[in-house]
Design an enzyme around this catalytic site. Structure first.
Site, PDB file in Angstrom:
ATOM      1  N   MET A  24       0.838  -1.206   0.000  1.00  0.00           N
ATOM      2  CA  MET A  24       0.000   0.000   0.000  1.00  0.00           C
ATOM      3  C   MET A  24       0.872   1.255   0.000  1.00  0.00           C
ATOM      4  SD  MET A  24      -3.406  -0.932   2.100  1.00  0.00           S
ATOM      5  CE  MET A  24      -2.784  -0.558   3.719  1.00  0.00           C
ATOM      6  N   HIS A  31       9.481  -2.941   3.476  1.00  0.00           N
ATOM      7  CA  HIS A  31       9.058  -3.099   2.079  1.00  0.00           C
ATOM      8  C   HIS A  31      10.270  -3.372   1.188  1.00  0.00           C
ATOM      9  CE1 HIS A  31       5.565  -0.353   3.354  1.00  0.00           C
ATOM     10  NE2 HIS A  31       4.953  -1.403   2.871  1.00  0.00           N
ATOM     11  N   GLY A 140       5.042 -10.083   4.336  1.00  0.00           N
ATOM     12  CA  GLY A 140       5.803  -9.953   5.577  1.00  0.00           C
ATOM     13  C   GLY A 140       5.090 -10.604   6.753  1.00  0.00           C
ATOM     14  N   GLN A 146      -2.474 -12.051   7.966  1.00  0.00           N
ATOM     15  CA  GLN A 146      -2.577 -11.838   6.520  1.00  0.00           C
ATOM     16  C   GLN A 146      -1.809 -12.926   5.774  1.00  0.00           C
ATOM     17  OE1 GLN A 146      -2.535  -7.880   4.495  1.00  0.00           O
ATOM     18  NE2 GLN A 146      -0.397  -8.396   4.107  1.00  0.00           N
ATOM     19  N   SER A 178       6.509   0.121  10.004  1.00  0.00           N
ATOM     20  CA  SER A 178       5.149   0.160   9.478  1.00  0.00           C
ATOM     21  C   SER A 178       4.890   1.548   8.907  1.00  0.00           C
ATOM     22  CB  SER A 178       4.154  -0.120  10.611  1.00  0.00           C
ATOM     23  OG  SER A 178       2.852   0.291  10.220  1.00  0.00           O
ATOM     24  N   ARG A 180       2.277   3.062   9.145  1.00  0.00           N
ATOM     25  CA  ARG A 180       1.458   3.774  10.136  1.00  0.00           C
ATOM     26  C   ARG A 180       2.297   4.384  11.262  1.00  0.00           C
ATOM     27  NH1 ARG A 180      -2.576  -0.412   8.699  1.00  0.00           N
ATOM     28  NH2 ARG A 180      -4.408   0.694   7.897  1.00  0.00           N
TER      29      ARG A 180
HETATM   30  P1  AMP Z   1       1.689  -2.776   3.428  1.00  0.00           P
HETATM   31  O1  AMP Z   1       2.178  -1.748   2.460  1.00  0.00           O
HETATM   32  O2  AMP Z   1       1.670  -2.310   4.849  1.00  0.00           O
HETATM   33  O3  AMP Z   1       0.413  -3.447   2.986  1.00  0.00           O
HETATM   34  O4  AMP Z   1       2.787  -3.920   3.416  1.00  0.00           O
HETATM   35  C1  AMP Z   1       3.181  -4.557   2.223  1.00  0.00           C
HETATM   36  C2  AMP Z   1       3.921  -5.818   2.576  1.00  0.00           C
HETATM   37  O5  AMP Z   1       5.056  -5.499   3.371  1.00  0.00           O
HETATM   38  C3  AMP Z   1       3.063  -6.785   3.417  1.00  0.00           C
HETATM   39  O6  AMP Z   1       3.299  -8.113   2.988  1.00  0.00           O
HETATM   40  C4  AMP Z   1       3.573  -6.553   4.798  1.00  0.00           C
HETATM   41  O7  AMP Z   1       3.423  -7.664   5.656  1.00  0.00           O
HETATM   42  C5  AMP Z   1       5.037  -6.277   4.538  1.00  0.00           C
HETATM   43  N1  AMP Z   1       5.623  -5.550   5.657  1.00  0.00           N
HETATM   44  C6  AMP Z   1       5.089  -4.490   6.317  1.00  0.00           C
HETATM   45  N2  AMP Z   1       5.889  -4.105   7.327  1.00  0.00           N
HETATM   46  C7  AMP Z   1       6.959  -4.948   7.307  1.00  0.00           C
HETATM   47  C8  AMP Z   1       8.146  -5.073   8.095  1.00  0.00           C
HETATM   48  N3  AMP Z   1       8.390  -4.252   9.124  1.00  0.00           N
HETATM   49  N4  AMP Z   1       9.012  -6.057   7.794  1.00  0.00           N
HETATM   50  C9  AMP Z   1       8.769  -6.889   6.754  1.00  0.00           C
HETATM   51  N5  AMP Z   1       7.682  -6.825   5.965  1.00  0.00           N
HETATM   52  C10 AMP Z   1       6.782  -5.866   6.235  1.00  0.00           C
END
Ligand code: AMP
Length: 280
Positions: A24, A31, A140, A146, A178, A180
């Site tokens: 996202m 990421h 992740g 998820q 994150s 967020r």
């Molecule tokens: P998001 O943009 O938050 O939807 O995350 C995209 C992908 O990155 C998802 O598969 C998340 O689980 C992964 N992700 C988010 N935060 C982390 C992190 N701190 N370490 C590894 N992967 C992550």
């Protein structure tokens, strides 16, 4: 790197291995770690950047979710991503008449606190999988439930995709990265890493003296509350069915979700069993 904003323009080679990282946006090092791994393991790497409206509840942060395409594109380029796919919501959802619903693993914890969230996730990921047709897809462990949801969907619906689940990338003080985290005030940013410290302490308790886990968990919840967190759940669960467990010899994880001011944080630690040996 090519930036593709329309579904119709997403033309991908059929004769090459494709690694796919759905996101996202608002990229951080977590990421980038997924993107680097994809790059290493595949001939072509595709990253999607789509703030998916259907996985946000009516009172959640869809409108204010950080959006920064230019910066994200720069970061993706820097780790060798070949295609950044950033479609509009109108293009992705001309209608919303079909949904993918994964049962069981989506029931408790995040599923209970965010009704409909995993339907939104499963549906958009299924659509993206069809559009990108990847050899491998990267998620992740930070979003543990998820991962289990996508793993179940891939298995139940026979997606011919190798799922690669990547460890949580953390700040030096332990806070799980994150998008967020950007919402946190300076004050809350200082407090936020204690969430992971409690998880680590509790995982030691779980290993050494499972019988005292409940007492220690309750104490952790009150200490977190004193620090300013509002804990939604903190539980030690079996990874195969997400039910509470008090046995360190099986594959399990301690999951937490807590609010700090306006920011909702989730984290987990996994241990025992094959998953822990391979991934921690
Ligand atoms: P998001 O943009 O938050 O939807 O995350 C995209 C992908 O990155 C998802 O598969 C998340 O689980 C992964 N992700 C988010 N935060 C982390 C992190 N701190 N370490 C590894 N992967 C992550």
């Amino acid at each position: 790197m090519r930036i593709v904003e329309r579904l119709a323009d997403l033309q991908l080679p059929r004769d090459k291995t494709i690694g796919f990282v759905p996101t996202m946006g608002a990229f951080h090092k977590g990421h980038l770690e997924l993107m680097r791994t994809s790059r290493q393991e595949n001939e072509v790497s595709v990253v999607s950047l789509f703030v998916n409206p259907t996985q946000f509840g009516p009172n959640e942060d869809y409108q204010r979710y950080p959006r920064q395409l230019d910066r994200d594109a720069e970061m993706a380029r820097s780790v060798g991503v070949d295609i950044l796919f950033a479609p509009s919501a109108e293009d992705m959802y001309p209608r919303r008449t079909t949904r993918v619903v994964v049962e069981e693993v989506t029931g408790p914890w995040e599923g209970a606190h965010r009704p409909g969230h995993f339907d939104g996730v499963a549906t958009v990921v299924a659509k993206l999988f069809h559009l990108v047709n990847p050899t491998r897809a990267y998620f992740g462990w930070k979003d543990l439930q998820q991962c289990l949801t996508i793993r179940r969907m891939v298995s139940d619906l026979n997606f011919p995709i190798d799922l690669r689940l990547i460890d949580t990338y953390r700040e030096e003080d332990g806070l799980a990265m994150s998008s967020r985290n950007a919402y946190l005030s300076a004050e809350h940013r200082k407090i936020a890493p204690s969430l992971y410290r409690f998880l680590v302490d509790l995982s030691r308790v779980a290993r050494a003296n499972a019988a005292s886990f409940d007492d220690m968990r309750d104490a952790a919840v009150s200490e977190l509350t004193t620090l300013g967190f509002s804990v939604e759940y903190l539980e030690w669960v079996n990874l195969s069915n997400l039910e509470p467990v008090r046995d360190p010899t099986i594959e399990s994880a301690i999951l937490v979700a807590a609010r700090l001011g306006q920011t909702r944080l989730i984290d987990n630690v996994r241990f025992s069993g094959d998953i822990a040996r391979h991934h921690q």
